[in-house]
Write a protein that holds these residues in place. Sequence first.
Motif, mmCIF file in Angstrom:
data_model
loop_
_atom_site.group_PDB
_atom_site.id
_atom_site.type_symbol
_atom_site.label_atom_id
_atom_site.label_comp_id
_atom_site.label_asym_id
_atom_site.label_seq_id
_atom_site.Cartn_x
_atom_site.Cartn_y
_atom_site.Cartn_z
ATOM 1 N N PHE A 68 30.380 41.597 29.174
ATOM 2 C CA PHE A 68 30.506 42.964 28.660
ATOM 3 C C PHE A 68 31.326 43.839 29.602
ATOM 4 O O PHE A 68 30.865 44.885 30.077
ATOM 5 C CB PHE A 68 29.120 43.590 28.409
ATOM 6 C CG PHE A 68 28.329 42.876 27.359
ATOM 7 C CD1 PHE A 68 28.672 43.006 26.017
ATOM 8 C CD2 PHE A 68 27.267 42.054 27.693
ATOM 9 C CE1 PHE A 68 27.954 42.341 25.043
ATOM 10 C CE2 PHE A 68 26.554 41.387 26.721
ATOM 11 C CZ PHE A 68 26.895 41.529 25.391
ATOM 12 N N GLY A 70 33.392 46.505 31.019
ATOM 13 C CA GLY A 70 33.616 47.875 30.600
ATOM 14 C C GLY A 70 32.338 48.624 30.313
ATOM 15 O O GLY A 70 32.331 49.860 30.272
ATOM 16 N N LEU A 71 31.267 47.884 30.141
ATOM 17 C CA LEU A 71 29.987 48.513 29.805
ATOM 18 C C LEU A 71 29.503 49.418 30.939
ATOM 19 O O LEU A 71 29.262 50.618 30.735
ATOM 20 C CB LEU A 71 28.952 47.417 29.514
ATOM 21 C CG LEU A 71 27.547 47.868 29.166
ATOM 22 C CD1 LEU A 71 27.547 48.664 27.876
ATOM 23 C CD2 LEU A 71 26.626 46.669 29.008
ATOM 24 N N LEU A 74 31.989 52.311 31.792
ATOM 25 C CA LEU A 74 31.865 53.485 30.940
ATOM 26 C C LEU A 74 30.612 54.304 31.282
ATOM 27 O O LEU A 74 30.680 55.539 31.424
ATOM 28 C CB LEU A 74 31.799 53.039 29.471
ATOM 29 C CG LEU A 74 32.320 54.014 28.433
ATOM 30 C CD1 LEU A 74 33.755 54.437 28.743
ATOM 31 C CD2 LEU A 74 32.262 53.383 27.051
ATOM 32 N N ILE A 116 25.688 51.649 24.308
ATOM 33 C CA ILE A 116 27.046 51.079 24.294
ATOM 34 C C ILE A 116 26.975 49.556 24.150
ATOM 35 O O ILE A 116 27.783 48.947 23.446
ATOM 36 C CB ILE A 116 27.826 51.472 25.576
ATOM 37 C CG1 ILE A 116 27.936 52.993 25.680
ATOM 38 C CG2 ILE A 116 29.225 50.869 25.563
ATOM 39 C CD1 ILE A 116 28.437 53.500 27.028
ATOM 40 N N LEU A 119 26.541 48.729 20.640
ATOM 41 C CA LEU A 119 27.811 48.922 19.927
ATOM 42 C C LEU A 119 28.748 47.736 20.169
ATOM 43 O O LEU A 119 29.515 47.347 19.289
ATOM 44 C CB LEU A 119 28.481 50.219 20.395
ATOM 45 C CG LEU A 119 27.841 51.531 19.921
ATOM 46 C CD1 LEU A 119 28.526 52.719 20.590
ATOM 47 C CD2 LEU A 119 27.941 51.658 18.396
ATOM 48 N N ALA A 120 28.632 47.158 21.385
ATOM 49 C CA ALA A 120 29.506 46.040 21.742
ATOM 50 C C ALA A 120 28.952 44.694 21.285
ATOM 51 O O ALA A 120 29.549 43.647 21.555
ATOM 52 C CB ALA A 120 29.735 46.017 23.243
ATOM 53 N N GLY A 121 27.802 44.713 20.674
ATOM 54 C CA GLY A 121 27.258 43.469 20.112
ATOM 55 C C GLY A 121 26.119 42.844 20.895
ATOM 56 O O GLY A 121 25.682 41.732 20.584
#
Lengths: 165, 296
Positions: A68, A70-71, A74, A116, A119-121
């Motif tokens: 993941f 960028g998790l 962010l 998040i 949202l990213a799965g």
Amino acid sequence: MYNLVLAAITFAGLILRSIFPRALGLAWATPDFPLLLVVFNAMFRGPVYGAVTGFFIGLTEDLFFGRFIGLNALAKCVVGFLAGSLAKSIFKENIWVPIINVFAGSVLSLILVFIIGHLAGARWYLANVFYQGLFEVLFNVCLVPFLYGPFFHFADSRLHFQEES
Amino acid sequence: MKRKGALWAIAVTLAVILLLYLMQSTGWQQSDMVGAGKPLRELAWPVQKAVSVIGDGLGGFFGYFKDNRLLRQENQALKESLAAAEYWIQQMQELQEENRRLGALLDYKTTHSRTFALVTAQVIGRDTDNWNQTVILDKGSASGLACEMAVIAPAGMVGRIVAVTPHTAEVLLLIDRESAIGARVSETRFSPGMVSGTGQDDLLEMLRLDHEAEILPGQKVITSGYGSIFPKGLMVGVVEEVVPDSNGLTKRATVRPAVDFRRLEEVMIIRSINADEEPVLPEGQEFSMQPEGSQK
């Protein structure tokens, strides 16, 4: 120099985070050392620097764990921005300031990562996140009195030196 | 200024969308780490390993005290458990041994019930001084026992009763110096005279044997039946050594008793003799120097 030290501390924090569960054997929750660094740093450098540093520290963390991407970048970017905004006009020498900041930052970070991530799965169970998150926030807050002092002296001297030069 | 703000907003939105896409493409659907993660983790590996080793060492050090306490408790519990188990094993062995001895007595009693009226008794005490070789039995005149009754074991002769109370009887053992019994050699039917005790647990002797007497080591010595106390044919022992006396006219023989007097626990008393029948060792039973009963 300051940024180099930050990178080194981030790396050390990540290593500590990766070995902490085995050493402590408690709930698989670990203190979020990078988050502490993001909050402390943001308190000294303001929201923009806080957000940028948070982003890169989070990105390093994501790359380190390899999933993941960028998790955390962010989430820590947002935390860094808010911590920098809140602490801008507050008296930093008071120990309660970093404690409250870290507490708020930890909770916010967890919420952001959870949302998040979904949202990213990612398929995380809220109960697990809550249980582990509780320990994580507790760890983070408990570590503040021990880590904030050294960081304060380091940041104060380095930033003061940079401003002078 | 507004334009700059709008640009920032667009940049941030794009960055977020890009990051979300990146997150999705690096989630658990991927079977391996993303390229950049591997070198970073490889870089951290030696440090992780070193810290982990140190952490384990520290954990082991502090764990030692905790483990030590637990181990001591466990050790104590195991010791108690072992002691209980050993006690039970010992009890079982005792019962097994007693069972074997009583079985031998019962066999003997059954075999000789037509010849003798036997009373079984247990040895409950032994004379502890060095002067007399006597034992105390748990049965006395109340069980029909009287002085001068012969006491035997499955392996052979034990002695004779020298004192009785209603519930006890004192037995003068064959090995006592005051004890003497008429004996004969089983193989040759030669009756040389008396076998007497030496005061030692494992030795009897035959004195003043004729120089020409037919007696050799290994021959069985049985009671001759002379006198009114001991019936004839009971096993006494085995000739161990025959030595000429210094006078050159007689010789002496040492006899190893058939009964192991150091392990005497149950005996039988011949209360009466039913027939003038010579008792013999049970068929197939060979004499051995093992403790009484174990030759069964």
